[in-house]
Design an enzyme around this catalytic site. Structure first.
Site, PDB file in Angstrom:
ATOM      1  N   MET A  87       0.806  -1.213   0.000  1.00 48.18           N
ATOM      2  CA  MET A  87       0.000   0.000   0.000  1.00 48.18           C
ATOM      3  C   MET A  87       0.842   1.268   0.000  1.00 48.18           C
ATOM      4  O   MET A  87       0.628   2.193   0.794  1.00 48.18           O
ATOM      5  CB  MET A  87      -0.953  -0.012   1.203  1.00 48.18           C
ATOM      6  N   ARG A  88       1.810   1.308  -0.878  1.00 51.61           N
ATOM      7  CA  ARG A  88       2.626   2.497  -1.060  1.00 51.61           C
ATOM      8  C   ARG A  88       2.923   2.655  -2.550  1.00 51.61           C
ATOM      9  O   ARG A  88       3.263   1.658  -3.226  1.00 51.61           O
ATOM     10  CB  ARG A  88       3.940   2.408  -0.285  1.00 51.61           C
ATOM     11  N   HIS A 105      -3.132  -6.013 -10.617  1.00 53.05           N
ATOM     12  CA  HIS A 105      -4.268  -5.096 -10.427  1.00 53.05           C
ATOM     13  C   HIS A 105      -5.556  -5.854 -10.733  1.00 53.05           C
ATOM     14  O   HIS A 105      -5.634  -6.597 -11.721  1.00 53.05           O
ATOM     15  CB  HIS A 105      -4.144  -3.887 -11.359  1.00 53.05           C
TER      16      HIS A 105
END
Length: 525
Positions: A87-88, A105
């Site tokens: 989450m970066r 994705h």
């Protein structure tokens, strides 16, 4: 061997899947996380994978945090970085210094970028979404695409339903596929263009996508405790039982076994240009024949084994006429399949309330190139067995030469035996079966079974003077010796056994004619 560094902020489910499968022999040398409480740490520990926790300080820049990760990363042998819910957003500080970095994705990019791909797909009303494995660049969800996997969207899907399907049916397939291609050195980049060597679109492509629409919910599967459904391939252009119209309204619907048997029966009669009929029981022919008229063909097919034909499936390759219909209803049958019916024939067949009458249409020519069989964990795909032998293809290997009539009977038997479960033996006379031995684990037992059927079950037929077809070579002479006991005078078989000379010698001693085809006709499903 490709060494991977994984990066995850939570569970790292894709990293666990890749670690367990080791696609292309790739292995993890380390897993990084930016959260000391992330469940991926215990998952890595269970797999003996080293871990590194590099949390970002409250006032720390992204670049500073990434330099600390790179410093730790330099201690490991790493060829590839795989992100999974990390989450970066990575900057050029990391991307320019790190090895090739991949991310997955949950949509078919470029559609539905961003954090809510599942909700966006549902809102858009698409019927197919999926996932994309791509190279990570500074532009979020924009990097070159390495692999994709489609996933269906259903009317009653929630975002949670679709998320699970994309993860387990999509990402668990696409991510290992991408890693494997990279590990095997099959991926090259030219700007935004990605080439995966061997990712061709030939007859049996590297990736194979199939879809099907459910057209029937069946009462049950092969047995009552098994659920089942029928799915249709809308692109199929030849006559099939899936697309057949059931003409007698009010009769019960077809079962799983009915469809399976009817498909086998229809495929068998597609072999013949002349009027032909077949009776199928448990996907095996109980009898088959071709003749000048359809009625005669059915009579000859049925008389091969009328006892086993009870409760069977009838297939015809001509419009069913009144005389043939009268014969069909003389004993109990489950289904009749034909390319049409005369009005009198249909009226006769409809007198049997439990007989399902299917009109498959007139497109009996074979246009579908492949067949497939679902097995646990995958599918087997092969070309259909469309071998069509001629007399010129046959090699006579015995002193005795087959007659013209025997050669015709051999070719007929070879067309039928492709549809008999191995080990398979057919006794044939002219263009009709006399006895069929199927599904035996011993070839000589299949001969004995065909002989028993011919002498005990057939009506008005005799194996004396008939020909015998075998779907594979005879490993020993006992098969032809057993056939001779029933009066068989000619044999068609593939040949190719190390004991061919011994088998030929036995045939000569028995005054049999024998030909080799040079190709076998196994059927194992």
């Amino acid at each position: 061997m490709v060494q991977i560094a994984g990066m995850a902020s939570n569970r790292g489910r894709n990293l666990r899947n890749i670690a367990d499968r080791s696609p292309g022999g790739a292995e993890f040398s380390v897993i990084f996380t930016n959260d000391a409480s992330a469940p991926v740490l215990s998952a890595a520990s269970e797999r003996d994978i080293p871990t590194e926790v590099v949390e970002r300080d409250a006032d720390e820049s992204r670049e500073s945090h990434e330099r600390r990760i790179l410093d730790r990363l330099s201690s490991y042998d790493v060829d590839l970085v795989c992100l999974d819910g990390y989450m970066r957003v990575l900057t050029e500080t990391f991307l320019e210094a790190a090895p090739l970095t991949l991310n997955v994705h949950p949509s078919l990019l470029p559609s539905f970028k961003g954090m809510d791909a599942w909700g966006d797909a549902l809102d858009a009303g698409v019927r197919t979404t999926g996932c994309t494995v791509h190279v990570v660049t500074e532009a979020v969800d924009e990097g070159p695409i390495v692999a994709q996997e489609p996933v269906p969207v259903y009317e009653d899907d929630t975002a949670a339903d679709l998320k699970d399907r994309v993860l387990y049916d999509g990402e668990f397939v696409a991510y290992p596929r991408a890693v494997e291609a990279i590990a095997e050195g099959r991926v090259s980049f030219d700007g935004d263009a990605v080439t995966v060597t061997g990712d061709d679109d030939g007859a049996l492509p590297t990736r194979r996508y199939t879809t099907g629409d459910r057209v029937a919910s069946l009462r049950y599967g092969e047995n009552p405790h098994q659920e089942a459904a029928l799915y249709a391939d809308r692109s199929c252009g030849e006559a099939s039982v899936v697309g057949a119209e059931q003409l007698n309204e009010g009769a019960k619907a077809l079962s799983y076994n009915n469809y399976n048997d009817a498909d086998g029966a229809l495929n068998l009669i597609k072999e013949f240009d002349e009027p032909a009929a077949a009776v199928i029981k448990h996907t095996n022919p109980a009898g088959c024949a071709s003749a000048e008229t359809l009625t005669k063909a059915y009579e000859k097919a049925l008389s091969t084994d009328p006892m086993s034909a009870f409760g069977g499936i009838v297939a015809l390759n001509r419009e069913c006429n009144e005389a043939t219909a009268e014969q069909i209803i003389d004993s109990f049958k489950e289904v009749v399949v034909a390319p049409g019916y005369t009005e009198p024939a249909l009226e006769i067949l409809e007198t049997k309330s439990n007989l399902r009458v299917l009109d498959v249409g007139e497109k009996l020519e074979r246009t579908e190139q492949f067949t497939e069989k679902q097995i646990v964990g995958g599918r087997l795909v092969q070309e259909r067995d469309e071998q069509l032998l001629t007399i010129d293809d046959l090699e006579v290997v015995t002193d005795r030469q087959p007659t013209d009539e025997q050669l015709e009977s051999m070719l007929f038997a070879w067309s039928v035996i492709k549809h008999v479960k191995s080990n398979a033996i057919i006794f044939a006379d002219g263009t009709e079966t006399v006895g069929i031995g199927m599904g035996q684990v011993s070839r000589v037992d299949a001969v004995r079974l065909a002989g028993m059927k011919a002498t005990e079950h057939a009506e008005g037929k005799s194996p004396d003077g008939a020909v015998m077809a075998s779907d594979a070579f005879f490993p020993f002479p006992d098969g032809v010796e057993a056939a001779a006991e029933h009066g068989i005078e000619a044999v068609i078989q593939p040949g190719g056994s190390k004991n061919d000379d011994t088998v030929i010698e036995a045939a000569n001693e028995l005054d049999m004619a024998m030909v080799f085809t040079g190709q076998r006709a196994f059927r194992h499903d």
